[in-house]
Design a protein around this motif. Structure first.
Motif, PDB file in Angstrom:
ATOM      1  N   PRO A   1       0.828  -1.210   0.000  1.00  0.00           N
ATOM      2  CA  PRO A   1       0.000   0.000   0.000  1.00  0.00           C
ATOM      3  C   PRO A   1       0.861   1.258   0.000  1.00  0.00           C
ATOM      4  O   PRO A   1       1.820   1.359   0.773  1.00  0.00           O
ATOM      5  CB  PRO A   1      -0.804  -0.112   1.293  1.00  0.00           C
ATOM      6  N   ASN A   2       0.503   2.206  -0.830  1.00  0.00           N
ATOM      7  CA  ASN A   2       1.247   3.463  -0.884  1.00  0.00           C
ATOM      8  C   ASN A   2       0.909   4.346   0.308  1.00  0.00           C
ATOM      9  O   ASN A   2       1.797   4.950   0.917  1.00  0.00           O
ATOM     10  CB  ASN A   2       0.928   4.199  -2.188  1.00  0.00           C
ATOM     11  N   ALA A   3      -0.369   4.408   0.652  1.00  0.00           N
ATOM     12  CA  ALA A   3      -0.814   5.246   1.768  1.00  0.00           C
ATOM     13  C   ALA A   3      -1.860   4.474   2.558  1.00  0.00           C
ATOM     14  O   ALA A   3      -3.055   4.726   2.443  1.00  0.00           O
ATOM     15  CB  ALA A   3      -1.379   6.566   1.261  1.00  0.00           C
ATOM     16  N   PRO A   4      -1.442   3.519   3.364  1.00  0.00           N
ATOM     17  CA  PRO A   4      -2.413   2.738   4.134  1.00  0.00           C
ATOM     18  C   PRO A   4      -3.178   3.618   5.108  1.00  0.00           C
ATOM     19  O   PRO A   4      -2.660   4.624   5.594  1.00  0.00           O
ATOM     20  CB  PRO A   4      -1.530   1.735   4.882  1.00  0.00           C
ATOM     21  N   ARG A   5      -4.399   3.235   5.388  1.00  0.00           N
ATOM     22  CA  ARG A   5      -5.210   4.016   6.316  1.00  0.00           C
ATOM     23  C   ARG A   5      -4.708   3.803   7.737  1.00  0.00           C
ATOM     24  O   ARG A   5      -4.551   2.674   8.193  1.00  0.00           O
ATOM     25  CB  ARG A   5      -6.680   3.598   6.243  1.00  0.00           C
ATOM     26  N   ILE A   6      -4.435   4.895   8.426  1.00  0.00           N
ATOM     27  CA  ILE A   6      -4.024   4.794   9.821  1.00  0.00           C
ATOM     28  C   ILE A   6      -5.211   5.148  10.714  1.00  0.00           C
ATOM     29  O   ILE A   6      -6.185   5.753  10.274  1.00  0.00           O
ATOM     30  CB  ILE A   6      -2.822   5.694  10.141  1.00  0.00           C
ATOM     31  N   LYS A   7      -5.107   4.776  11.949  1.00  0.00           N
ATOM     32  CA  LYS A   7      -6.221   4.942  12.872  1.00  0.00           C
ATOM     33  C   LYS A   7      -6.399   6.395  13.307  1.00  0.00           C
ATOM     34  O   LYS A   7      -5.431   7.151  13.420  1.00  0.00           O
ATOM     35  CB  LYS A   7      -6.003   4.065  14.105  1.00  0.00           C
ATOM     36  N   SER A   8      -7.642   6.750  13.572  1.00  0.00           N
ATOM     37  CA  SER A   8      -7.923   8.018  14.230  1.00  0.00           C
ATOM     38  C   SER A   8      -7.827   7.803  15.739  1.00  0.00           C
ATOM     39  O   SER A   8      -7.806   6.670  16.226  1.00  0.00           O
ATOM     40  CB  SER A   8      -9.320   8.514  13.854  1.00  0.00           C
ATOM     41  N   VAL A   9      -7.774   8.902  16.464  1.00  0.00           N
ATOM     42  CA  VAL A   9      -7.546   8.802  17.904  1.00  0.00           C
ATOM     43  C   VAL A   9      -8.600   7.936  18.583  1.00  0.00           C
ATOM     44  O   VAL A   9      -8.283   7.148  19.491  1.00  0.00           O
ATOM     45  CB  VAL A   9      -7.513  10.208  18.544  1.00  0.00           C
ATOM     46  N   ASP A  10      -9.847   8.039  18.146  1.00  0.00           N
ATOM     47  CA  ASP A  10     -10.897   7.266  18.809  1.00  0.00           C
ATOM     48  C   ASP A  10     -10.807   5.769  18.525  1.00  0.00           C
ATOM     49  O   ASP A  10     -11.509   4.972  19.156  1.00  0.00           O
ATOM     50  CB  ASP A  10     -12.276   7.794  18.415  1.00  0.00           C
TER      51      ASP A  10
ATOM     52  N   ASP B   1       2.215  19.679  26.937  1.00  0.00           N
ATOM     53  CA  ASP B   1       1.455  19.349  25.732  1.00  0.00           C
ATOM     54  C   ASP B   1       2.452  18.905  24.675  1.00  0.00           C
ATOM     55  O   ASP B   1       3.159  19.718  24.086  1.00  0.00           O
ATOM     56  CB  ASP B   1       0.661  20.560  25.245  1.00  0.00           C
ATOM     57  N   ALA B   2       2.548  17.582  24.476  1.00  0.00           N
ATOM     58  CA  ALA B   2       3.424  17.011  23.448  1.00  0.00           C
ATOM     59  C   ALA B   2       2.620  16.587  22.226  1.00  0.00           C
ATOM     60  O   ALA B   2       3.028  15.685  21.498  1.00  0.00           O
ATOM     61  CB  ALA B   2       4.190  15.817  24.016  1.00  0.00           C
ATOM     62  N   GLY B   3       1.496  17.219  22.020  1.00  0.00           N
ATOM     63  CA  GLY B   3       0.626  16.852  20.905  1.00  0.00           C
ATOM     64  C   GLY B   3      -0.291  15.726  21.306  1.00  0.00           C
ATOM     65  O   GLY B   3      -1.512  15.887  21.406  1.00  0.00           O
ATOM     66  N   PHE B   4       0.302  14.563  21.535  1.00  0.00           N
ATOM     67  CA  PHE B   4      -0.439  13.406  22.041  1.00  0.00           C
ATOM     68  C   PHE B   4       0.551  12.507  22.757  1.00  0.00           C
ATOM     69  O   PHE B   4       1.636  12.225  22.240  1.00  0.00           O
ATOM     70  CB  PHE B   4      -1.127  12.641  20.902  1.00  0.00           C
ATOM     71  N   ALA B   5       0.174  12.042  23.932  1.00  0.00           N
ATOM     72  CA  ALA B   5       1.042  11.156  24.706  1.00  0.00           C
ATOM     73  C   ALA B   5       0.817   9.724  24.259  1.00  0.00           C
ATOM     74  O   ALA B   5      -0.161   9.095  24.655  1.00  0.00           O
ATOM     75  CB  ALA B   5       0.762  11.301  26.193  1.00  0.00           C
ATOM     76  N   MET B   6       1.709   9.206  23.420  1.00  0.00           N
ATOM     77  CA  MET B   6       1.570   7.829  22.952  1.00  0.00           C
ATOM     78  C   MET B   6       1.681   6.833  24.105  1.00  0.00           C
ATOM     79  O   MET B   6       1.046   5.787  24.092  1.00  0.00           O
ATOM     80  CB  MET B   6       2.621   7.534  21.885  1.00  0.00           C
ATOM     81  N   ASN B   7       2.498   7.154  25.104  1.00  0.00           N
ATOM     82  CA  ASN B   7       2.563   6.374  26.341  1.00  0.00           C
ATOM     83  C   ASN B   7       2.636   7.375  27.486  1.00  0.00           C
ATOM     84  O   ASN B   7       3.700   7.936  27.757  1.00  0.00           O
ATOM     85  CB  ASN B   7       3.776   5.444  26.354  1.00  0.00           C
ATOM     86  N   PRO B   8       1.515   7.646  28.151  1.00  0.00           N
ATOM     87  CA  PRO B   8       1.505   8.695  29.174  1.00  0.00           C
ATOM     88  C   PRO B   8       2.523   8.476  30.291  1.00  0.00           C
ATOM     89  O   PRO B   8       3.143   9.440  30.757  1.00  0.00           O
ATOM     90  CB  PRO B   8       0.070   8.641  29.717  1.00  0.00           C
ATOM     91  N   ASP B   9       2.699   7.223  30.732  1.00  0.00           N
ATOM     92  CA  ASP B   9       3.691   6.968  31.774  1.00  0.00           C
ATOM     93  C   ASP B   9       5.094   7.322  31.292  1.00  0.00           C
ATOM     94  O   ASP B   9       5.903   7.880  32.037  1.00  0.00           O
ATOM     95  CB  ASP B   9       3.653   5.497  32.202  1.00  0.00           C
ATOM     96  N   GLY B  10       5.378   6.976  30.032  1.00  0.00           N
ATOM     97  CA  GLY B  10       6.688   7.287  29.468  1.00  0.00           C
ATOM     98  C   GLY B  10       6.913   8.779  29.356  1.00  0.00           C
ATOM     99  O   GLY B  10       8.004   9.280  29.662  1.00  0.00           O
ATOM    100  N   LEU B  11       5.887   9.512  28.917  1.00  0.00           N
ATOM    101  CA  LEU B  11       6.015  10.964  28.803  1.00  0.00           C
ATOM    102  C   LEU B  11       6.220  11.593  30.173  1.00  0.00           C
ATOM    103  O   LEU B  11       7.092  12.455  30.356  1.00  0.00           O
ATOM    104  CB  LEU B  11       4.777  11.546  28.122  1.00  0.00           C
ATOM    105  N   ALA B  12       5.446  11.163  31.162  1.00  0.00           N
ATOM    106  CA  ALA B  12       5.599  11.710  32.507  1.00  0.00           C
ATOM    107  C   ALA B  12       6.982  11.407  33.073  1.00  0.00           C
ATOM    108  O   ALA B  12       7.613  12.264  33.701  1.00  0.00           O
ATOM    109  CB  ALA B  12       4.510  11.147  33.424  1.00  0.00           C
ATOM    110  N   ALA B  13       7.468  10.191  32.831  1.00  0.00           N
ATOM    111  CA  ALA B  13       8.799   9.820  33.331  1.00  0.00           C
ATOM    112  C   ALA B  13       9.882  10.675  32.705  1.00  0.00           C
ATOM    113  O   ALA B  13      10.850  11.067  33.381  1.00  0.00           O
ATOM    114  CB  ALA B  13       9.069   8.344  33.049  1.00  0.00           C
ATOM    115  N   GLN B  14       9.742  10.993  31.424  1.00  0.00           N
ATOM    116  CA  GLN B  14      10.741  11.828  30.770  1.00  0.00           C
ATOM    117  C   GLN B  14      10.670  13.275  31.241  1.00  0.00           C
ATOM    118  O   GLN B  14      11.683  13.960  31.325  1.00  0.00           O
ATOM    119  CB  GLN B  14      10.581  11.745  29.250  1.00  0.00           C
TER     120      GLN B  14
END
Length: 754
Positions: A232-241, A649-662
């Motif tokens: 696929p050239n541009a596969p569909r990625i998930k929305s936040v929900d 605000d990092a845009g979106f926290a992909m792993n909130p625990d990881g973001l908080a730890a950093q």
């Protein structure tokens, strides 16, 4: 003169700041599915180079995704794990797009063989305007950009971990696409085999299901067929929900290894069962100097000593153990060639910096930002405010000092070392061993701290040179003293400001000049503040020490400079520091939300115990916005930071625990530097040597830290490893002023309370 002396390289091999590569087309080899995203639409990657993999029947190629016969999905990550947890978060993003269970995901470090580079990170740093607004928003120029930046990354040996780029570049624009493409290829394979429309097939936990017929299959069972599907050239990625793993605190994959002691770091690495020897080294203390002579008469007779080498740019002792090598090295009397800075000290250096600023005056120097008419605005300002700030050189002080194990034999070289730049370390070792880079094998290990220090390959070069010169496999370790004296330092700087306030206390003009080049260039900019007239300039100076990337790079200086001056302006305007910033952030809603978040967390404006003060600071770095409030207790003989409130605000926290730890990690690192640390110069050399005079924050001095996360821009991810640091120093010094009226304009804070 020895061969080692005649063939010595330059004293340092500076890191090249460039980045990564591509995800290769899907192929099937030996029963393992390897899936990725092509460099260009319809452009196959050609003959694939098989790479050793941990399981029978597996083959790894230029790709980030592998599926084995046990339905295990392996994410092949082109970044180094140095405690930040990014590799797990990247794999988490891929797994979510693929619809696989986190328990069935493994993380593998991409081999340092020249094939694993990321054009996504290259685009972020070299051509940020070429990145799509969303990961799969492919425009007509996308194939050209992909190809161009892949070649840029390859030419620069860019397999790099730095700039808080792992998740926001490779994860967002690489791993998510790779996972989504893999899922679509598996669905296409199932649709073809079952004779059903692809749209009727669902995926979950690594299993494909056709509801109406009841047919199911594991990903592994359709691996071969999926590899034959069109990429696929541009596969569909998930929305936040639709996220299931992204945005959750999925457990890190590296933690169990570190808990049970099986994790291998640089000091652990080396060839098993070989005649390993140890080396201690010492380089000249002044930059530009070399070894003139050595007197090793005492060292020669010490136990375990095998060889003593004058390598020209350093002296080494090789022995049966590191202790024996270091003790012998300590007895060697060494003289060095003279340099132009042999008489330089920190006081004279700062005088030179100040002279450069004086020469630039109110309008000279190189322009870094210029809009409105600052000079005219100052002429009409009701109040003019001036201030000067200073920061010292800083060392990285990683808990694991620089080290590398090298084994040179039969025209080949193996190295084991913790590095943020595996390909550059490979190249440095190749030069030291006198072999081609293709004949160097990098053995991946964890890093005992990086913070930018392991972005240079000089220690890999040293180890390879020693292994070649001695004929032994060599484990070279730097002492803490050598590590402190031979760092690539965070620059020292002086920054001068002039601000103009109108009759209502509104900031109408901003003029700033400082001494050092900025990496990144955006660090001193204040565009998020609503200031109509701005001039920011740089004065050229010649630093006496080697400079390198230090956590948050130039944001570490400018976070302190800018937010200290904003606080002074608020005071001169007769306004509360938070309210003053709110007015300036009226047109920057994400910044305003973060500022308000931190103020609310800290209950800004409420009564504090006597002798306590609160200070606030905000900074945007590496795509993330961070505000911090520090509460400081000034009732003792020195400041004690009681609590830090952090809103990010990092845009979106992909792993909130990881973001908080950093955030917590960056704050502690920043507080350590702000409170205690400086590298000073005497007779051209660094004065500090170990933790007794270059202090680290201890647990009993660390404040309580509270972190709040705002997901303000899910399609525009920011970094995590560095943005927690820039506001820390200013938040503390502003709190000191709030507590007792003492304004700290020079770091470290400790020098004002000696």
């Amino acid at each position: 003169m020895s061969d080692a002396e005649q063939n010595k390289p330059e004293r340092s091999l500076a890191a090249k700041w460039t980045r990564r590569g591509f995800i290769g087309a899907g192929v099937l080899t030996g029963g393992a599915l390897v899936i990725g995203v092509a460099v260009r639409t319809g452009n196959p990657i050609g003959k694939l180079k098989p790479i050793v993999a941990p399981g029978d029947g597996e083959a790894l190629v230029n790709s980030w995704v592998k599926i084995d016969a046990d339905n295990i999905v392996t994410a092949i990550v082109p970044h180094c794990e140095m405690g930040q947890g990014a590799n797990s978060t990247i794999a988490q993003m891929l797994a979510d797009e693929m619809d696989v269970s986190w328990d069935n995901v493994r993380v593998m470090d991409a081999p340092a063989d020249g094939n694993y580079v990321s054009q996504h990170a290259a685009r972020m740093f070299v051509g940020p305007g070429t990145l799509p607004d969303k990961p799969n928003a492919v425009g007509f120029m996308e194939p050209t950009y992909d190809g161009l930046f892949t070649q840029v990354a390859k030419l620069a040996s860019a397999y790099i971990t730095g700039g808080s780029s792992s998740v926001r570049a490779t994860g967002q624009n690489g791993m998510r696409i790779a996972g989504a493409a893999a899922r679509e290829m598996l669905v296409a394979a199932a649709a073809k085999e079952w004779g059903v429309p692809a749209g009727e097939i669902t995926t979950a936990d690594g299993v494909l299901t056709h509801g109406s017929s009841g047919k199911t299959a594991t990903y592994a069972s359709l691996a071969a067929a999926a590899a034959e599907q069109e990429l696929p050239n541009a596969p569909r990625i998930k929305s936040v929900d639709e996220y299931k793993l992204m945005g959750t605190a999925a457990p890190r994959k590296d933690i169990p290894l570190k808990v049970d002691g099986s994790a291998m770091f640089g000091v652990d690495g080396g060839p098993a069962g070989e005649n390993l020897r140890y080396a201690a080294v010492k380089a000249p203390p002044v930059v530009g100097s070399s070894v003139a002579s050595i007197d090793a008469s005492t060292a020669k007779g010490m136990g375990g000593v095998l060889q003593i080498l004058n390598m020209g740019d350093f002296v080494a002792v090789v022995a049966d153990s590191y202790w024996q090598a270091q003790q012998a090295l300590n007895t060697i009397k060494t003289t060095y060639t003279e340099t132009e800075i042999d008489d330089l000290d920190s006081e004279q250096m700062f005088a030179n910096y100040a002279a450069a600023l004086d020469e630039a005056g109110e309008s000279g120097g190189s322009s870094k930002a210029d809009y409105g008419d600052a000079s005219d605005a100052f002429a009409n300002a009701a109040k003019k405010v001036e201030a000067e700030y200073r920061v010292p050189f800083l060392a990285h002080a990683t808990m694991e000092p620089m080290n590398c194990t090298a084994w040179v034999r039969d025209g080949k070289c193996d190295i084991w070392t913790g590095t943020q730049v595996p390909l550059m370390s490979r190249d440095g070792a190749a030069e030291g061993a006198g072999v081609s880079a293709d004949n160097v094998t990098m053995h991946t290990v964890f890093l005992g701290g990086g913070f930018g220090r392991r972005l240079t390959p000089e220690y890999a070069n040293q180890a390879a040179r020693l292994a070649k010169a001695t004929g032994y496999p060599i484990k070279m370790l730097w002492s803490r003293e050598e590590d402190t004296a031979q760092d690539f330092y965070r620059p020292a700087d002086i920054s001068r400001f002039t601000g103009g306030l109108d009759e209502n206390g509104k900031l109408v003009s901003w003029n700033n000049i400082h001494c050092t080049d900025d990496e990144p260039a955006e660090a001193p900019l204040v565009e998020f503040y609503d200031i109509p007239n701005v001039a920011i300039r740089g004065a050229e100076v010649e630093p006496p020490l080697r400079l390198g990337a230090w956590r948050s790079v130039a944001h570490s200086q400018h976070g302190f400079f800018v937010e200290s001056f904003v606080d002074e302006l608020a005071h001169e305007a007769g306004k509360d520091p938070v309210e003053f910033r709110r007015e300036l952030l009226a047109n920057s809603p994400r910044h305003l939300a973060v500022l308000n978040g931190a103020a609310k967390m800290a209950d800004w404006g409420s009564e504090l115990p006597e002798g306590h003060g609160r200070g606030i600071a905000i900074a945007r770095s590496f795509g993330s916005i961070v505000a911090e409030v520090a509460e400081v207790d000034m009732t003792g003989d020195k400041p004690r930071v009681v609590k830090i409130y952090c809103c990010v605000d990092a845009g979106f926290a992909m792993n909130p625990d990881g973001l908080a730890a950093q955030m917590e990690s960056g704050i502690v690192y920043g507080l350590t530097a702000a409170l205690y640390d400086e590298i000073t110069i005497k007779n051209g050399a660094v004065e500090q040597s170990n933790f007794h005079d270059y202090h680290m924050m201890r647990m009993d001095d660390a404040p309580e830290i509270a972190v709040q996360i705002i997901n303000g821009a899910p399609d525009n991810l920011g970094g995590a490893g560095e943005p927690g640091l820039p506001p820390a120093a200013a938040a503390v010094t502003n709190a000191i002023f709030a507590a007792n009226g003492q304004r700290i304009r020079e770091l470290p804070i400790a020098k004002h309370f000696a």
